[in-house]
Motif scaffolding. Structure first.
Motif, PDB file in Angstrom:
ATOM      1  N   ALA A  91       9.926   0.411  -5.702  1.00  0.00           N
ATOM      2  CA  ALA A  91       9.225   1.641  -5.323  1.00  0.00           C
ATOM      3  C   ALA A  91      10.161   2.652  -4.672  1.00  0.00           C
ATOM      4  O   ALA A  91       9.780   3.800  -4.457  1.00  0.00           O
ATOM      5  CB  ALA A  91       8.079   1.318  -4.372  1.00  0.00           C
ATOM      6  N   GLY A  92      11.367   2.220  -4.350  1.00  0.00           N
ATOM      7  CA  GLY A  92      12.353   3.148  -3.802  1.00  0.00           C
ATOM      8  C   GLY A  92      12.567   3.029  -2.309  1.00  0.00           C
ATOM      9  O   GLY A  92      13.302   3.824  -1.722  1.00  0.00           O
ATOM     10  N   GLY A  93      11.942   2.047  -1.681  1.00  0.00           N
ATOM     11  CA  GLY A  93      12.177   1.847  -0.261  1.00  0.00           C
ATOM     12  C   GLY A  93      13.507   1.160  -0.013  1.00  0.00           C
ATOM     13  O   GLY A  93      14.080   0.525  -0.910  1.00  0.00           O
ATOM     14  N   GLN A  94      14.028   1.302   1.178  1.00  0.00           N
ATOM     15  CA  GLN A  94      15.239   0.580   1.562  1.00  0.00           C
ATOM     16  C   GLN A  94      14.802  -0.788   2.092  1.00  0.00           C
ATOM     17  O   GLN A  94      14.393  -0.915   3.244  1.00  0.00           O
ATOM     18  CB  GLN A  94      15.993   1.347   2.642  1.00  0.00           C
ATOM     19  N   SER A 133       0.833  -1.199   0.000  1.00  0.00           N
ATOM     20  CA  SER A 133       0.000   0.000   0.000  1.00  0.00           C
ATOM     21  C   SER A 133       0.869   1.250   0.000  1.00  0.00           C
ATOM     22  O   SER A 133       0.551   2.250  -0.653  1.00  0.00           O
ATOM     23  CB  SER A 133      -0.914   0.017   1.231  1.00  0.00           C
ATOM     24  N   LEU A 134       1.983   1.197   0.708  1.00  0.00           N
ATOM     25  CA  LEU A 134       2.920   2.320   0.749  1.00  0.00           C
ATOM     26  C   LEU A 134       3.781   2.373  -0.515  1.00  0.00           C
ATOM     27  O   LEU A 134       4.166   3.441  -0.969  1.00  0.00           O
ATOM     28  CB  LEU A 134       3.823   2.203   1.978  1.00  0.00           C
ATOM     29  N   ALA A 135       4.061   1.197  -1.076  1.00  0.00           N
ATOM     30  CA  ALA A 135       4.873   1.143  -2.297  1.00  0.00           C
ATOM     31  C   ALA A 135       4.098   1.657  -3.505  1.00  0.00           C
ATOM     32  O   ALA A 135       4.670   2.304  -4.396  1.00  0.00           O
ATOM     33  CB  ALA A 135       5.325  -0.292  -2.553  1.00  0.00           C
ATOM     34  N   PHE A 136       2.786   1.400  -3.549  1.00  0.00           N
ATOM     35  CA  PHE A 136       1.971   1.795  -4.692  1.00  0.00           C
ATOM     36  C   PHE A 136       1.447   3.223  -4.578  1.00  0.00           C
ATOM     37  O   PHE A 136       1.010   3.807  -5.567  1.00  0.00           O
ATOM     38  CB  PHE A 136       0.785   0.848  -4.849  1.00  0.00           C
ATOM     39  N   LEU A 185       5.414   6.562  -1.514  1.00  0.00           N
ATOM     40  CA  LEU A 185       5.606   7.012  -0.135  1.00  0.00           C
ATOM     41  C   LEU A 185       6.884   6.419   0.461  1.00  0.00           C
ATOM     42  O   LEU A 185       7.557   7.065   1.261  1.00  0.00           O
ATOM     43  CB  LEU A 185       4.401   6.621   0.719  1.00  0.00           C
ATOM     44  N   LEU A 186       7.221   5.200   0.049  1.00  0.00           N
ATOM     45  CA  LEU A 186       8.468   4.603   0.529  1.00  0.00           C
ATOM     46  C   LEU A 186       9.670   5.438   0.096  1.00  0.00           C
ATOM     47  O   LEU A 186      10.591   5.675   0.880  1.00  0.00           O
ATOM     48  CB  LEU A 186       8.615   3.171  -0.002  1.00  0.00           C
ATOM     49  N   ALA A 187       9.649   5.875  -1.160  1.00  0.00           N
ATOM     50  CA  ALA A 187      10.775   6.656  -1.688  1.00  0.00           C
ATOM     51  C   ALA A 187      10.778   8.076  -1.148  1.00  0.00           C
ATOM     52  O   ALA A 187      11.832   8.614  -0.780  1.00  0.00           O
ATOM     53  CB  ALA A 187      10.718   6.670  -3.212  1.00  0.00           C
ATOM     54  N   GLU A 188       9.611   8.703  -1.104  1.00  0.00           N
ATOM     55  CA  GLU A 188       9.515  10.087  -0.654  1.00  0.00           C
ATOM     56  C   GLU A 188      10.050  10.256   0.758  1.00  0.00           C
ATOM     57  O   GLU A 188      10.703  11.247   1.082  1.00  0.00           O
ATOM     58  CB  GLU A 188       8.054  10.556  -0.720  1.00  0.00           C
ATOM     59  N   HIS A 189       9.794   9.265   1.606  1.00  0.00           N
ATOM     60  CA  HIS A 189      10.236   9.347   2.997  1.00  0.00           C
ATOM     61  C   HIS A 189      11.466   8.480   3.274  1.00  0.00           C
ATOM     62  O   HIS A 189      11.890   8.357   4.428  1.00  0.00           O
ATOM     63  CB  HIS A 189       9.087   8.952   3.923  1.00  0.00           C
ATOM     64  N   ASN A 190      12.003   7.874   2.216  1.00  0.00           N
ATOM     65  CA  ASN A 190      13.219   7.064   2.333  1.00  0.00           C
ATOM     66  C   ASN A 190      13.074   6.024   3.448  1.00  0.00           C
ATOM     67  O   ASN A 190      13.975   5.816   4.262  1.00  0.00           O
ATOM     68  CB  ASN A 190      14.433   7.953   2.597  1.00  0.00           C
ATOM     69  N   LEU A 191      11.923   5.346   3.445  1.00  0.00           N
ATOM     70  CA  LEU A 191      11.627   4.404   4.515  1.00  0.00           C
ATOM     71  C   LEU A 191      12.425   3.117   4.397  1.00  0.00           C
ATOM     72  O   LEU A 191      12.611   2.589   3.304  1.00  0.00           O
ATOM     73  CB  LEU A 191      10.139   4.044   4.506  1.00  0.00           C
TER      74      LEU A 191
END
Length: 284
Positions: free
Chosen positions: A234-237, A174-177, A187-193
């Motif tokens: 999605a850009g999350g770590q 849900s956060l990745a999409f 949201l994962l990328a924007e907040h670098n989660l």
């Protein structure tokens, strides 16, 4: 804005209409209730949710890959609760993840620009699931908009009121999409989660085992890709976690965001959410 805590934290669990993993929703729910938290639920249109029934049967398949006896009993307790039977609608125009849905006789937040008292959410949980109906919840743009508002409030140096977010298994998607409208980043990328989610070895193992019952792509929510790949792309770590089934969760160092991999992590996830809430909000 002045915050006066008079009651324990209030939590919201988002659910798909069907297909949710019963363990990943029910076990954290039970722990939150035991900690005296108020817990309610939300589906897209306020329809009472139904978990993946294949995981709740007494079949050999369910004994191998389904919910445990404890999880089934806890799920039955959860579904019998008044809050579960009257879910909120996250797509309703009046729904606001920051201050919606609780009509407590002792609300604890006073807004300077609001005539009276309103109650706010402290904890949000995104459970997982793997059968195809779960996509409704993972891909919902109205849910994404709510998460976009909630996530910045979980930042550890954010001003009060502090909030806590948890996600397990496919719930992380849900956060990745979800896309931030300005930068079009997830949201994962924007907040670098930093986040864990269902790793490939777990998803592949369950999928292969399910072929003994000719289940096809039942265990592949998206047959053309793996869950962890969506989180990573999605850009999350992405945090893989140990290559075993010992309980594991990952807590982001900069956000009060706790993620987990599979049903076996659900109890530790619930415990960690409560710990984060106490750290953020104080004892209750």
């Amino acid at each position: 804005m002045t915050t006066i805590r008079q009651t324990p934290p209030k939590a919201l669990i988002f659910l798909a209409n069907s297909g949710q993993d019963p363990t990943e929703a029910a076990i954290p729910w039970s722990l939150l209730k035991t900690a005296d938290c108020s817990v309610t639920f939300a589906t897209e249109h306020g329809i009472v949710a139904c978990a993946d029934q294949l995981l709740l049967t007494s079949s050999i398949f369910a004994r191998v890959l389904g919910a445990t006896k404890k999880a089934k009993e806890t799920y039955n307790e959860m579904t019998a609760s008044p809050e579960f039977q009257k879910p909120l609608s996250w797509s309703d125009e009046s729904f606001d993840i920051l201050e919606y849905g609780f009509f407590s006789t002792q609300p604890y937040m006073r807004c300077a620009n609001f005539d009276g008292l309103v109650s706010i959410l402290d904890i949000v949980l995104l459970p997982g699931g793997h059968d195809k109906p779960i996509r409704q919840y993972l891909e919902s743009e109205s849910l994404h908009r709510q998460l976009e508002k909630f996530l910045p409030c979980t930042k550890r140096d954010a001003p009060e009121p502090h909030k806590v977010l948890g996600a397990i298994c496919h719930g992380v998607l849900s956060l990745a999409f979800a896309k931030c409208p300005v930068k079009q980043k997830s949201l994962l990328a924007e907040h670098n989660l930093q986040t864990t989610t269902l790793p490939r070895w777990m998803e592949a193992t369950a999928w292969i085992l399910s072929q003994a019952w000719f289940m096809g792509y039942y265990y592949r929510t998206y047959p053309d890709r793996w869950c962890y790949v969506d989180a990573e792309q999605a850009g999350g770590q992405y945090i893989r976690g140990p290559i075993n089934q010992n309980p594991f969760v990952h807590t982001d160092p900069n956000y009060r965001y706790v993620s987990a991999r599979f049903p076996g992590d659900a109890e530790l996830l619930g415990q960690t959410l409560i710990s984060e809430a106490k750290d953020a909000l104080g004892e209750w």
